[in-house]
Design a protein around this motif. Structure first.
Motif, PDB file in Angstrom:
ATOM      1  N   HIS A   7      -5.559  57.997  27.994  1.00 13.16           N
ATOM      2  CA  HIS A   7      -5.468  58.843  26.788  1.00 13.16           C
ATOM      3  C   HIS A   7      -6.586  58.586  25.789  1.00 13.16           C
ATOM      4  CE1 HIS A   7      -3.296  61.530  24.054  1.00 13.16           C
ATOM      5  NE2 HIS A   7      -3.738  60.755  23.076  1.00 13.16           N
ATOM      6  N   GLU A 106      -1.691  67.215  24.680  1.00 16.69           N
ATOM      7  CA  GLU A 106      -0.780  66.342  23.941  1.00 16.69           C
ATOM      8  C   GLU A 106       0.041  67.203  22.986  1.00 16.69           C
ATOM      9  OE1 GLU A 106      -2.671  63.377  21.448  1.00 16.69           O
ATOM     10  OE2 GLU A 106      -0.899  62.099  21.558  1.00 16.69           O
ATOM     11  N   TRP A 133       4.193  66.497  20.268  1.00 11.91           N
ATOM     12  CA  TRP A 133       3.599  65.399  19.523  1.00 11.91           C
ATOM     13  C   TRP A 133       4.776  64.827  18.723  1.00 11.91           C
ATOM     14  CZ3 TRP A 133       1.402  64.539  14.298  1.00 11.91           C
ATOM     15  CH2 TRP A 133       0.655  63.353  14.252  1.00 11.91           C
ATOM     16  N   HIS A 173       5.475  60.244  22.844  1.00 13.84           N
ATOM     17  CA  HIS A 173       5.752  61.100  21.671  1.00 13.84           C
ATOM     18  C   HIS A 173       7.051  61.901  21.786  1.00 13.84           C
ATOM     19  CE1 HIS A 173       2.081  60.648  19.237  1.00 13.84           C
ATOM     20  NE2 HIS A 173       1.380  60.701  20.363  1.00 13.84           N
ATOM     21  N   HIS A 194       0.476  56.750  26.584  1.00 13.53           N
ATOM     22  CA  HIS A 194       0.039  55.798  25.552  1.00 13.53           C
ATOM     23  C   HIS A 194       1.228  55.362  24.698  1.00 13.53           C
ATOM     24  CE1 HIS A 194      -0.323  59.777  23.762  1.00 13.53           C
ATOM     25  NE2 HIS A 194      -0.616  59.316  22.573  1.00 13.53           N
ATOM     26  N   ARG A 205       7.647  54.969  18.371  1.00 14.32           N
ATOM     27  CA  ARG A 205       6.765  55.500  19.418  1.00 14.32           C
ATOM     28  C   ARG A 205       6.792  54.660  20.705  1.00 14.32           C
ATOM     29  NH1 ARG A 205       4.100  57.044  21.803  1.00 14.32           N
ATOM     30  NH2 ARG A 205       1.876  57.294  21.446  1.00 14.32           N
ATOM     31  N   ASP A 263      -5.987  55.493  23.392  1.00  7.78           N
ATOM     32  CA  ASP A 263      -5.876  56.315  22.172  1.00  7.78           C
ATOM     33  C   ASP A 263      -7.152  56.251  21.324  1.00  7.78           C
ATOM     34  OD1 ASP A 263      -4.624  58.301  20.753  1.00  7.78           O
ATOM     35  OD2 ASP A 263      -3.125  57.013  19.820  1.00  7.78           O
TER      36      ASP A 263
HETATM   37 ZN   LIG Z   1      -0.714  60.326  20.702  1.00 11.63          ZN
END
Ligand SMILES: [Zn+2]
Length: 313
Positions: A7, A106, A133, A173, A194, A205, A263
Motif C-alpha cells: 500500500h 482504497e 475508507w 479501513h 495496511h 484501524r 502507507d
Molecule cells: Zn489507508
C-alpha cells in the motif's frame, strides 16, 4: 532481497499536485520515487487510488487517478504493470530489473454504485479494492463510522462483482461488522493491506486477534504498516515496534501470512528510520537480527508473491 509493498498513496498526491513526478529525486515531494524503489529493492509496489473526502467522490475522480497510474507511474522507466501471476513472478524474481506496479482502490466511495465504473477500472488494471475508507459509503460503513454498520445490499453485490472480475478484496479501513460479513461472503482469500495488531496497539484501524485468525484461516495476508499511530500507543514508533506486531502475528499462528504495506505518501509522521522505500534495508537488517532468514524472506515478498500468484490468475 526483493520487497513487496502492499500500500502507498502516491496517486492521490499526483492528483493534487500536477508538478510532482515519480522520477524526481528524493525530497521532491513524494515518499515513493523510482529511485527510492530501486534503492530499497522494492520489486512490487501497490498504488492505491484514494479520493479524499474534500474532493468530489465521483467515478471521474477515481478515473483521473487511474489515468495518472498509467501516465506517471507505468510510464516511468523500469516500471512494469502487474496484472497476473506471471507479472508477479517476473518482478519478484531475485534477478529482476523491473519494478512492478499494481493498481488498487482504497474505498469504493467514488464508484457510487456505478458498476460500469468498476468494470472500466478493471480494464485499466484495477486488481485490489477496499470497500471503504474510514467513514460510511454506499457499500458499507468504515471503521471510524460511529454506528458500526456492515455491508449494504449493494456492498454485498460489490464483493460478488469483485470476485467475478478477479479484483482482490482488502479489508483495511472496513468496519468490524463489515469485516465479518466479507469474511463470510468471500469465496477467495482476502487481505488487510495496511493494518497492525490491536493487541499491541489499541487503535480502531488495527485488527483484533479474532480478525487476524480469520485472515489466517482464509489463507489471506496482513500487510503490517509503518503508520506510527497504528504501531505504538504513544503515536511515535521505531522499527522495533513493527517487529513486535510481527511477533504477535506469529504467536497467533500467522507467521506465513505476514507482509508489509507501508502507507508511504499517505502519512505525515514516520517510523524512525523508515522515511521512504529506500529505507527498506534498515527494516531488513532489523528483521534478520530477530527472525530466521526464510521467514523474513516470506514477510518481505514471499507471502505476497504466493498470495498474488494464487489469486490474480
Ligand atoms: Zn489507508
Amino acid at each position: 532481497m526483493r520487497i513487496a509493498d502492499l500500500h502507498c498513496d502516491v496517486l492521490s498526491k499526483l492528483d493534487r499536485d500536477s508538478t510532482l513526478e515519480l522520477t524526481a529525486p528524493a525530497g521532491s515531494g513524494l515518499d515513493v520515487t523510482t529511485g527510492g524503489l530501486t534503492q530499497g529493492s522494492v520489486g512490487l509496489q501497490v498504488f492505491a487510488i484514494w479520493v479524499s473526502p474534500s474532493m468530489p467522490r465521483t467515478p471521474e475522480s477515481a478515473l483521473r487517478q487511474a489515468e495518472l497510474f498509467h501516465s506517471k507511474v507505468l510510464a516511468a522507466p523500469g516500471m512494469r504493470h502487474v496484472q497476473c501471476a506471471a507479472d508477479v513472478e517476473a518482478v519478484l524474481a531475485p534477478d529482476a530489473s523491473e519494478t512492478g506496479a499494481l493498481l488498487a482502490l482504497e474505498g469504493a466511495d467514488s464508484l457510487r454504485g456505478e458498476w460500469w465504473a468498476l468494470r472500466l477500472l478493471r480494464r485499466l488494471g484495477l486488481r485490489m479494492l477496499g470497500l471503504t475508507w474510514n467513514e460510511a459509503n454506499w457499500a458499507s460503513d468504515g471503521i471510524m463510522e460511529p454506528r458500526g454498520g456492515g455491508l449494504t445490499g449493494d456492498g454485498r453485490k460489490l464483493v460478488v462483482e469483485c470476485e467475478a472480475l478477479g479484483i482482490l478484496l482488502d479489508v483495511s479501513h472496513l468496519s468490524e461488522r463489515g469485516f465479518w460479513e466479507v469474511a463470510e461472503l468471500a469465496g477467495r482469500p482476502f487481505i488487510a493491506s495496511h493494518s497492525n495488531a490491536y493487541a499491541i496497539c489499541p487503535h480502531p484501524r488495527n485488527l483484533s486477534d479474532g480478525q487476524i485468525r480469520a485472515l489466517i484461516a482464509a489463507n489471506g495476508l496482513v500487510g503490517l504498516t509503518f503508520v506510527p499511530f497504528f504501531l505504538h500507543a504513544s503515536r511515535t514508533a521505531a522499527i522495533d515496534d513493527i517487529l513486535r506486531h510481527a511477533e504477535h502475528l506469529c504467536a497467533l499462528g500467522g507467521a506465513h501470512h505476514i507482509a508489509f504495506g507501508s502507507d508511504f505518501d499517505g502519512i505525515e509522521t514516520y517510523t524512525r528510520g523508515l522515511r521512504t522505500p529506500a529505507d527498506y534495508g534498515a527494516l531488513v537488517e532489523a528483521l534478520l537480527k530477530r527472525f530466521p532468514e526464510p521467514l523474513v524472506r516470506g514477510w518481505l515478498s514471499g507471502h505476497a508473491k504466493r498470495f498474488l500468484t494464487d489469486n490474480l490468475g
